[in-house]
Structure formats: C-alpha cells, structure tokens
Design a protein around this motif. Structure first.
Motif, short mmCIF file in Angstrom:
data_model
loop_
_atom_site.label_atom_id
_atom_site.label_comp_id
_atom_site.label_asym_id
_atom_site.label_seq_id
_atom_site.Cartn_x
_atom_site.Cartn_y
_atom_site.Cartn_z
N THR A 367 9.11 1.38 -14.16
CA THR A 367 9.31 2.56 -15.00
C THR A 367 8.05 2.97 -15.77
OG1 THR A 367 10.14 1.11 -16.78
CG2 THR A 367 11.76 2.10 -15.32
N LEU A 368 6.91 2.35 -15.47
CA LEU A 368 5.68 2.78 -16.13
C LEU A 368 5.39 4.23 -15.77
CD1 LEU A 368 3.18 -0.22 -15.74
CD2 LEU A 368 4.24 0.61 -17.84
N PRO A 369 5.00 5.06 -16.73
CA PRO A 369 4.71 6.47 -16.44
C PRO A 369 3.69 6.61 -15.31
CG PRO A 369 4.70 6.08 -18.80
CD PRO A 369 4.80 4.73 -18.15
N GLY A 370 4.07 7.41 -14.32
CA GLY A 370 3.19 7.63 -13.19
C GLY A 370 3.32 6.61 -12.09
N HIS A 371 4.14 5.57 -12.31
CA HIS A 371 4.30 4.51 -11.31
C HIS A 371 5.78 4.24 -11.04
CE1 HIS A 371 0.01 3.46 -11.69
NE2 HIS A 371 0.19 3.67 -12.99
N GLU A 372 6.64 5.24 -11.25
CA GLU A 372 8.08 5.01 -11.13
C GLU A 372 8.46 4.61 -9.70
OE1 GLU A 372 6.67 7.63 -12.37
OE2 GLU A 372 7.42 8.04 -14.39
N ASP A 373 9.25 3.55 -9.61
CA ASP A 373 9.78 3.08 -8.34
C ASP A 373 11.30 3.25 -8.40
OD1 ASP A 373 10.58 1.81 -6.06
OD2 ASP A 373 9.78 -0.16 -6.59
N VAL A 374 11.77 4.41 -7.97
CA VAL A 374 13.19 4.74 -8.11
C VAL A 374 14.05 3.79 -7.29
CG1 VAL A 374 14.94 6.51 -7.79
CG2 VAL A 374 12.64 7.15 -8.57
N ALA A 375 13.65 3.53 -6.06
CA ALA A 375 14.45 2.64 -5.21
C ALA A 375 14.49 1.23 -5.78
CB ALA A 375 13.88 2.63 -3.79
N GLY A 376 13.33 0.76 -6.23
CA GLY A 376 13.28 -0.58 -6.81
C GLY A 376 14.08 -0.68 -8.08
N LEU A 377 14.03 0.37 -8.90
CA LEU A 377 14.77 0.36 -10.16
C LEU A 377 16.27 0.38 -9.89
CD1 LEU A 377 14.56 0.37 -13.19
CD2 LEU A 377 14.45 2.86 -13.15
N THR A 378 16.70 1.12 -8.88
CA THR A 378 18.12 1.17 -8.54
C THR A 378 18.62 -0.21 -8.12
OG1 THR A 378 17.92 3.46 -7.82
CG2 THR A 378 19.83 2.22 -7.02
#
Length: 436
Positions: A367-378
C-alpha cells in the motif's frame, strides 16, 4: 548458613575497588532489579549512606552500563534535567587482578511518581507532564553526529558509540558479533536491524534438532529471510529518511520512552521533581524519532476517563509555550507516517514474531503510495486466514489485541453439550434449538 552476599560474589579486586571508591565499608546489600542484561543492588554503607551498584550480567553487556554513565554525566553537565550523580565508574579490566565493570550511582530520593500519580490533583499531574515536555524540547535542540549511545571521550568530552537497544542484546544476542553502529544514516541503521534478525536467527538454525523439528525450522528460516528482505525493501522505499527530509534528519537524544516509574518527586510537594532515574537505553536518533509523545500519554483502547487526552493536550500546550506554535518539534508530534511504522517494526523478533511481522510488512509494502499491489493486498486481507483477519482488524483498531480478536472463538461447552444431547435423544422438529 545464609547465602553469600552479592558483593562477596565479586572477586577481591572488584570489592576493593568499590570500597575504595566509596571510602566506606559495605554493611548491607539488597537486590533491587535484575534482568538478562544488568543487575542492580542497593548498598548500605557503614557511614549510613545508601547507593546503587549497577553491574552487567555478562562482560558483553558492559557497554550498557558505560553508556548509562556517559548519559548521566552528559545530562548533568549540559541540561536542566535532574539526574542521579555518578559516584564512580569502573570499566573493568583483564589480567591477573581482573575487575568487573560497575557503576556506583546516587540513590534517587523522594517518591516514585508511578505510585502516586492516580491520586495526584490535575494541577500536580499537569506539572509533571509539562516538565517532561520542557526536557524533551531542550534535548531536541542538541545535535550529535550519528545514531548510537553516548560514550565518555577524554576527561570531559563525549562521543557517539554503538547503540544500546534491547533487540541488539537480549536472548543471548549480546554474545553475537552484530553491527551495532554507530550509524551515520537512518537507512544504514534500519538495514542493520534487518541484518540483526537474520544473523540472530542463524544461531538457532545451526543448532542440532530432531528430524521432527527440521521441517518447522526450515519454514521459520524462510519466514525470517522473507521478513529481513521486506525490511530492507521498506527501508529503501520509505520516504522521509535522511536526505529525503533534511529538517528532520539530524540526530538528537531520544528520551520519549521516559515513564512515570523513572520520575521521583518530593513527598511534601509532588510538583517538585527531585530526580529522573534509569537511563540505560537512551540513544541519539533522528529528530522525527525524538519528537513523539511518551507511550503513557498516547490514547488507550481501555481508558474511559479521557485522562491521557487531557495530559497529551497539556504536553502540546507546553511545547507551544516553550518552542512556539511553528516549532519543528510540535509538527513532528502528530506524524504517523511510514517512518514511524518502520521504526516500530524494526524492534520485533523476526523468528518469534514472524507470524505477525510478515503480514504487516506485506500489507505496508502493498500500500505504499505509487507501489500499490492490489492483487497482493486482496490476498493478504483474505478473511479465511489468520493473517488476513489480523490485517483486517489492524486496519480498524489500534493496540495489541488484533491477534486475540482474530482468533476463532472456542465453542461454548453449553452449546456443545446441547448439540450432543439432541443428537442422542432426538428433538421434535418444532422445538427451539441453540445452533453452535
């Protein structure tokens, strides 16, 4: 036969050194505190005085005592903070007449604030908090060349030496050759924290273990390696470190961990602070680390009377009065950015706390700004897994109860017995039942 007095357990050269330093015989010895790193005794002297003797638990911990002595002398010489006097310090020596490292300290007089704070009037409590704010602002103006602990250099000078922080010493780590600095950059320090966890865990993995434990150890080793890799990654990507924030990059003494147990006041006048004791783990750190509310002034999940909120407001008001409304210290108090999170995570044990540390780092990096990993976060927030539930709860709560809240609650014995009874005897279809 009574057990030997602790001072009698020291070798004769050390006993003679202590007696000569005090210019009096020791008539009574009482254990005050003991942990893995240091031991403290109260010495009753033949001339009626009482002093404290601090010794390291192992020779490898002598730097902890040395750093405290340097900190006490620095604060006494160059600040307004009332601290106990250092009566004598001996670094220890080897050879035929070897001696143990020790420090003889003035025993704090007065009453410990921790024992009387709840019964103090709001005015008296405010006075204690305001004094702490003034001391922190005063130290905030001092500058040092690196991250580390104070050491005495020469007859009346000081320098920065290796850090004295518990994660670098506890659980047998004091005997390891870890990189303890000093560090001229925050990134260098946090990379050393990651390497510390990797090096410390290797000590566990090289030990012989039954075959049944080998698989578990291998999984733990991989977890530690992932955690240290993530810590290094977070250090590299964290904004605000070193040259990213030149205003907050310099180093000063961090005393925000001072607690009520460290402060001693006059029994007749609790607003009169006589001494602030126990300075064993004070280090020079970046300014953004130094300008933080003491933990006991931060909001609590369990407090209902609003006391910490009131006292935190008093603390900030005193900062404004002393340093001004536009002071760097005041602006830093409310900072809750990635730097603060990195600093908190760097104190964890990657082997013991890996089950919480790993998902926390994955969450932050995703979730770092500019480095969002949506799939990983899900995947990380998957509520069907324990780490997923912990991560979800951490997003909504503050405190140390996320792990407990995420646990699947045990089944009620009453419900279980009802279900078993209904299975055995049968129940009419229209009867009310408890569903577990």
């Amino acid at each position: 036969m009574s057990p030997p007095r602790p001072i009698a357990m020291l070798n004769s050269a050390t006993r003679d050194s202590i007696t000569n330093a005090l210019a009096s015989d020791v008539s009574e010895v009482r254990l005050i505190a003991k942990d893995e790193l240091t031991t403290t005794y109260q010495l009753g002297l033949a001339d009626g005085r009482q002093v404290l003797l601090r010794i390291p638990s192992f020779n490898e911990n002598a730097s902890i005592v040395e750093a405290e002595v340097a900190t006490l002398r620095y604060l006494a010489d160059r600040t307004s903070i009332p601290v106990p006097s250092v009566l004598a310090f001996h670094p220890g020596s080897d050879g035929e007449h070897s001696t143990t490292c020790y420090a003889l300290l003035q025993k704090p007089s007065g009453t410990c604030v921790e024992s009387v704070f709840p019964s103090m009037t709001p005015f008296e409590q405010n006075s204690i908090v305001a004094a702490l704010a003034r001391w922190m602002v005063e130290l905030f103006t001092l500058r040092f060349e690196a991250i580390g602990s104070l050491r005495i250099h020469g007859s009346n000078d000081f320098r920065i030496g290796p850090v004295v922080m518990k994660p670098f010493y506890v659980d047998g780590r004091s005997k390891l050759s870890l990189d303890r600095g000093p560090f001229t950059s925050a990134r260098g320090y946090y990379r050393a924290c990651a390497q510390r966890e990797l090096d410390s865990s290797r000590m566990l993995f090289v030990q012989d273990a039954p075959e049944s434990y080998q698989q578990g150890l291998e999984e733990s080793r991989l977890t530690v390696e992932r955690i240290t890799g993530f810590l290094c990654d977070l250090t590299d990507r964290c904004e605000g470190l070193d040259d990213d924030d030149p205003e907050m990059a310099p180093f000063s003494l961090d005393i925000h961990e001072i607690g009520l147990k460290n402060i001693f006041v006059s029994p007749e006048n609790p607003t009169n602070i006589l001494s602030v004791a126990d300075w064993q783990y004070v280090n020079a750190r970046p300014l953004w680390c130094c300008a933080r509310l003491p933990p006991w002034l931060r909001p609590s999940m369990t407090a209902t009377d609003g006391g910490s909120t009131r006292l935190a407001a008093i603390f900030k008001a005193e900062v404004v009065r002393v340093a001004g409304i536009n002071s760097t210290f005041l602006r830093s108090l409310d900072l809750e950015d990635t730097r603060s999170t990195l600093d908190d995570l760097s104190t964890y044990d990657a082997f013991r706390d890996g089950f919480l540390l790993l998902p926390a780092l994955e969450n932050i990096l995703a979730t770092l700004p500019g480095h969002e990993d949506v799939a990983g976060l899900t995947a990380l927030l998957d509520p069907s897994t324990l780490p997923g539930r912990v991560a979800r709860i951490n997003l909504l709560t503050r405190g140390s109860n996320a792990m407990y809240l995420a646990m699947t609650p045990p089944r009620s014995p009453l419900m279980t017995s009802l279900k078993e009874e209904s299975t055995d005897k049968g129940m009419p279809s229209d009867s009310p039942v408890l569903v577990p």
